[in-house]
Design a protein around this motif. Structure first.
Motif, PDB file in Angstrom:
ATOM      1  N   PHE A 115      20.077  53.242  22.403  1.00 47.30           N
ATOM      2  CA  PHE A 115      18.985  53.978  22.366  1.00 47.30           C
ATOM      3  C   PHE A 115      19.187  55.437  22.447  1.00 47.30           C
ATOM      4  O   PHE A 115      18.397  56.410  21.874  1.00 47.30           O
TER       5      PHE A 115
ATOM      6  N   LYS B  42      10.697  56.055  28.500  1.00 44.34           N
ATOM      7  CA  LYS B  42      10.747  55.254  27.319  1.00 44.34           C
ATOM      8  C   LYS B  42      11.821  54.121  27.313  1.00 44.34           C
ATOM      9  O   LYS B  42      11.503  52.986  26.988  1.00 44.34           O
TER      10      LYS B  42
ATOM     11  N   HIS C  24      10.668  50.020  27.115  1.00 50.98           N
ATOM     12  CA  HIS C  24      11.383  49.221  26.327  1.00 50.98           C
ATOM     13  C   HIS C  24      12.227  47.919  27.088  1.00 50.98           C
ATOM     14  O   HIS C  24      12.706  47.116  26.448  1.00 50.98           O
TER      15      HIS C  24
END
Length: 299
Positions: free
Chosen positions: A129, A231, A235
């Motif tokens: 990521f 984020k 997720h």
């Protein structure tokens, strides 16, 4: 002797000389910045009249009033108290006085905060990521894990000249790492392969993240991580207590579990003492009372 002979024993004059002395004593840049910060704030707090007051006439009450500005946390308060004490002690020696003014101020207990280590199955998704969304954070995390360097000072300030032996080693001077000693760090292939294109494109004195001679500011990685963390949490890739520093903890656990060698962990992490390493491993849950009992000598 020259400091004692200097007749100006006002707080402002002595603190100024004490700061200059500490800044030229080989302390780390982070420590220098901390001392400058507390010096400037304390001088503003005292004002013109306070700065002219003889150092030994300052009261504990005045110091406590100053420290009350740092009440946001026990850690913040104690860090400022420590930095102010360094300047007080240095200034006191200049007039051959043992000053207890700061030592008499309130002591606050700091609660240990754990940077939760990553689980093995989290590592690749989190790194993936970061690589897709913030290349500098990815590279910092990769090096924090692979080289076990501290992200906000040791890694953030790295330049091309720190890389030696065909980029397989990083060499840090004593004032460039928390341990205060010359440190040589092995660079794993996966870290070297990520950074070699960068190193080939920059000058010897250029920073490996800013790609210029000036590094990013002290809070750069902290701020970038704060943004990306939201984020990562949304997720489901990380837990709330997992941080950029958690990559270093995860690596320490991995090394210890594979080697069962505390001294190897001490060396690879750059700890000054094996006692620091033992405390570190205990805080990560790698030692518990039953394990220590089982390992005790038997007659």
């Amino acid at each position: 002797m020259n400091d004692i002979l200097n007749k100006d024993t006002s707080t402002g004059a002595l603190f100024s000389r004490a700061l200059d002395k500490k800044l030229t004593s080989g302390i780390s840049k982070q420590h220098q910045d901390s001392l400058r910060h507390v010096f400037n704030h304390f001088m503003r707090f005292l004002g013109p009249d306070g700065r002219e007051t003889p150092l030994k006439d300052l009261t504990t009450g005045q110091i406590e009033a100053f420290l009350q500005q740092y009440n946001t946390s026990a850690t913040h308060y104690m860090n400022k108290r420590r930095d102010l004490s360094v300047l007080f002690n240095t200034a006191g020696r200049m007039i051959d006085e043992y000053l207890m003014t700061v030592r008499k101020t309130e002591v606050r207990r700091i609660k240990a905060t754990l940077h939760l280590a990553y689980e093995r199955e989290q590592l690749q998704p989190v790194l993936g990521f970061l690589k897709a969304n913030h290349i500098n954070l990815y590279r910092c995390a990769l090096m924090t894990y692979g080289c076990l360097l501290r992200p906000h000072e040791e890694i953030r300030l790295l330049t091309k000249k720190h890389f030696k032996m065909n980029n397989t080693e990083i060499h840090l001077e004593g004032n460039e790492n928390k341990g205060g000693r010359v440190r040589v760090v092995f660079v794993p292939d996966y870290v070297r392969e990520e950074f070699e294109p960068v190193l080939n494109a920059i000058g010897r004195d250029d920073n490996i993240f800013s790609l210029a001679k000036e590094p990013f500011n002290d809070s750069y990685f902290s701020k970038q991580w704060s943004r990306e963390k939201k984020k990562l949490l949304s997720h489901g890739l990380i837990y709330p207590k997992q941080t950029l520093y958690s990559f270093r903890h995860t690596a320490a656990i991995d090394v210890f579990r594979r080697t069962k060698d505390v001294y190897m962990v001490q060396k690879i992490m750059g700890h000054a003492s094996v006692l620091v390493t033992l405390k570190y491993l205990r805080s990560l849950g790698e030692f518990n009372t039953e394990e220590l009992k089982a390992a005790a000598p038997v007659l």
